[in-house]
Design a protein around this motif. Structure first.
Motif, PDB file in Angstrom:
ATOM      1  N   PHE A  85       0.837  -1.196   0.000  1.00  0.00           N
ATOM      2  CA  PHE A  85       0.000   0.000   0.000  1.00  0.00           C
ATOM      3  C   PHE A  85       0.874   1.249   0.000  1.00  0.00           C
ATOM      4  N   TYR A 124       0.191   5.162   1.297  1.00  0.00           N
ATOM      5  CA  TYR A 124      -0.679   6.129   1.951  1.00  0.00           C
ATOM      6  C   TYR A 124       0.039   7.489   1.985  1.00  0.00           C
ATOM      7  N   PHE A 177      -2.909   0.671  -4.071  1.00  0.00           N
ATOM      8  CA  PHE A 177      -2.429  -0.554  -3.479  1.00  0.00           C
ATOM      9  C   PHE A 177      -2.201  -1.581  -4.580  1.00  0.00           C
ATOM     10  N   LEU A 230       3.710   7.066   3.308  1.00  0.00           N
ATOM     11  CA  LEU A 230       3.943   5.834   4.048  1.00  0.00           C
ATOM     12  C   LEU A 230       3.628   4.630   3.176  1.00  0.00           C
ATOM     13  N   PRO A 257      -5.207  -9.202   2.705  1.00  0.00           N
ATOM     14  CA  PRO A 257      -6.017  -8.108   3.251  1.00  0.00           C
ATOM     15  C   PRO A 257      -6.968  -8.533   4.360  1.00  0.00           C
ATOM     16  N   GLY A 258      -6.866  -9.752   4.842  1.00  0.00           N
ATOM     17  CA  GLY A 258      -7.776 -10.229   5.879  1.00  0.00           C
ATOM     18  C   GLY A 258      -7.761  -9.357   7.124  1.00  0.00           C
ATOM     19  N   PRO A 259      -8.883  -9.265   7.844  1.00  0.00           N
ATOM     20  CA  PRO A 259      -9.005  -8.356   8.991  1.00  0.00           C
ATOM     21  C   PRO A 259      -8.179  -8.768  10.195  1.00  0.00           C
ATOM     22  N   TYR A 260      -7.615  -9.955  10.191  1.00  0.00           N
ATOM     23  CA  TYR A 260      -6.808 -10.438  11.317  1.00  0.00           C
ATOM     24  C   TYR A 260      -5.328 -10.201  11.087  1.00  0.00           C
ATOM     25  N   ASN A 261      -4.958  -9.673   9.924  1.00  0.00           N
ATOM     26  CA  ASN A 261      -3.545  -9.460   9.603  1.00  0.00           C
ATOM     27  C   ASN A 261      -3.110  -8.051   9.950  1.00  0.00           C
ATOM     28  N   GLU A 262      -1.907  -7.932  10.452  1.00  0.00           N
ATOM     29  CA  GLU A 262      -1.361  -6.609  10.697  1.00  0.00           C
ATOM     30  C   GLU A 262      -0.710  -6.080   9.433  1.00  0.00           C
ATOM     31  N   GLN A 263      -0.640  -4.755   9.359  1.00  0.00           N
ATOM     32  CA  GLN A 263       0.109  -4.126   8.287  1.00  0.00           C
ATOM     33  C   GLN A 263       1.436  -3.644   8.852  1.00  0.00           C
ATOM     34  N   PHE A 266       4.514  -1.105   8.385  1.00  0.00           N
ATOM     35  CA  PHE A 266       4.774   0.184   7.760  1.00  0.00           C
ATOM     36  C   PHE A 266       6.269   0.468   7.668  1.00  0.00           C
ATOM     37  N   GLY A 267       6.620   1.202   6.636  1.00  0.00           N
ATOM     38  CA  GLY A 267       7.952   1.754   6.541  1.00  0.00           C
ATOM     39  C   GLY A 267       8.066   2.998   7.411  1.00  0.00           C
ATOM     40  N   TYR A 291     -12.637  -6.988  13.546  1.00  0.00           N
ATOM     41  CA  TYR A 291     -11.533  -7.122  14.484  1.00  0.00           C
ATOM     42  C   TYR A 291     -11.157  -5.742  15.016  1.00  0.00           C
ATOM     43  N   HIS A 296      -8.184  -3.464  16.171  1.00  0.00           N
ATOM     44  CA  HIS A 296      -6.730  -3.334  16.049  1.00  0.00           C
ATOM     45  C   HIS A 296      -6.278  -2.066  16.747  1.00  0.00           C
ATOM     46  N   TYR A 351      -2.806   0.446  16.691  1.00  0.00           N
ATOM     47  CA  TYR A 351      -1.506   0.832  16.159  1.00  0.00           C
ATOM     48  C   TYR A 351      -1.036   2.048  16.945  1.00  0.00           C
ATOM     49  N   HIS A 389      -4.198  -6.874  18.381  1.00  0.00           N
ATOM     50  CA  HIS A 389      -5.565  -6.936  17.868  1.00  0.00           C
ATOM     51  C   HIS A 389      -6.314  -8.074  18.530  1.00  0.00           C
ATOM     52  N   ARG A 427     -11.438  -3.466  11.761  1.00  0.00           N
ATOM     53  CA  ARG A 427     -11.187  -4.023  10.447  1.00  0.00           C
ATOM     54  C   ARG A 427     -12.173  -5.147  10.171  1.00  0.00           C
ATOM     55  N   GLY A 428     -12.950  -4.952   9.102  1.00  0.00           N
ATOM     56  CA  GLY A 428     -13.854  -6.003   8.675  1.00  0.00           C
ATOM     57  C   GLY A 428     -13.243  -6.762   7.521  1.00  0.00           C
TER      58      GLY A 428
END
Lengths: 114, 114
Positions: free
Chosen positions: A33, A35, A48, A90, A97-103, A105-106, B32, B34, B36, B49, B91-92
């Motif tokens: 992504f 941003y 993205f 960023l 893209p699942g809702p349980y995954n963290e992103q 970041f740089g 979920y 989350h 940050y 999360h 997050r959905g």
């Protein structure tokens, strides 16, 4: 440690210049992504990518393009920089893209366009 | 994604626990929660999360109300390095135009006093 790196922390460009912002992740993530973050506006999604050579517009794609030739690298291009593109940029990646995954970041690139 | 509400700012003393609240009364059953955080001049960093049960990790704990309409991020012993903006995000399932993007609100500015 997982890592997302961005090519520059600070960048100063002139109006009309073509600007390349590069992002590299070492986690073999499918999704990446771009941003931008501005005071009072939060993070806004520019573009993205969910796979190599695949890209989708986000909420504010105007004035930007992207390139993803390799899985680990996602580039943001400002075709002709303008002062209203002065911002913090960023990059982030996530395995899916699942809702349980963290992103992840740089560190961000603070771009100033004069 | 449903909306969250957080206090604009909170203060704490070093080595004391910090409880950062978040209201999300319109949360759906599959959203979920989350958290940050963003340190000054850095990219956002994942904290924790959860879905329904309380969660612990090395950084923090997440307490989720039984009706899921609110949650609390708990830093057990604040340090000066915990001074940051903390974001609560719902997050959905990714789909349509959401792309799995993160939508950051204004967050809570946490100040930690020595």
């Amino acid at each position: 440690d997982v890592k997302v790196t961005q090519s520059s922390r600070y960048l100063v460009k002139r109006t009309g210049e073509k600007v390349f912002l590069e992002c590299v992740q070492d986690m073999d993530h499918e999704n990446m992504f771009w941003y931008r973050q501005d005071p009072g506006l939060g993070l806004r999604l520019i573009y993205f990518s969910y796979d190599v050579k695949m890209k989708e517009k986000g909420d504010i794609p105007e004035g930007y393009s992207v390139s993803r030739e390799k899985k680990e690298r996602f580039s943001l291009i400002l075709e002709s920089a303008s002062t209203n593109q002065t911002s913090m940029y960023l990059c982030a990646s996530t395995p899916s893209p699942g809702p349980y995954n963290e992103q992840f970041f740089g560190p961000g690139t603070r771009l100033t366009v004069l | 994604d449903a909306k969250t509400t957080q206090p604009n700012s909170m203060e704490s003393n070093e080595e004391e626990p910090v409880h950062l609240p978040c209201n999300h009364s319109t949360i759906s059953g599959t959203d979920y929660i989350h958290w940050y955080r963003q340190l000054p001049s850095q990219g956002p960093e994942y904290v924790i999360h959860g879905l329904t049960s309380n969660v612990n990790n090395r950084m923090a704990s997440l307490a989720i109300a039984e009706d899921r309409k609110s949650s609390t991020l708990i830093l057990h012993r604040a340090t000066l390095r915990d001074a940051a903006v903390y974001y609560c995000i719902l997050r959905g399932q990714a789909g349509g135009t959401s792309y799995g993007k993160l939508t950051f609100g204004q967050g809570t500015i946490l100040t930690v006093h020595p």
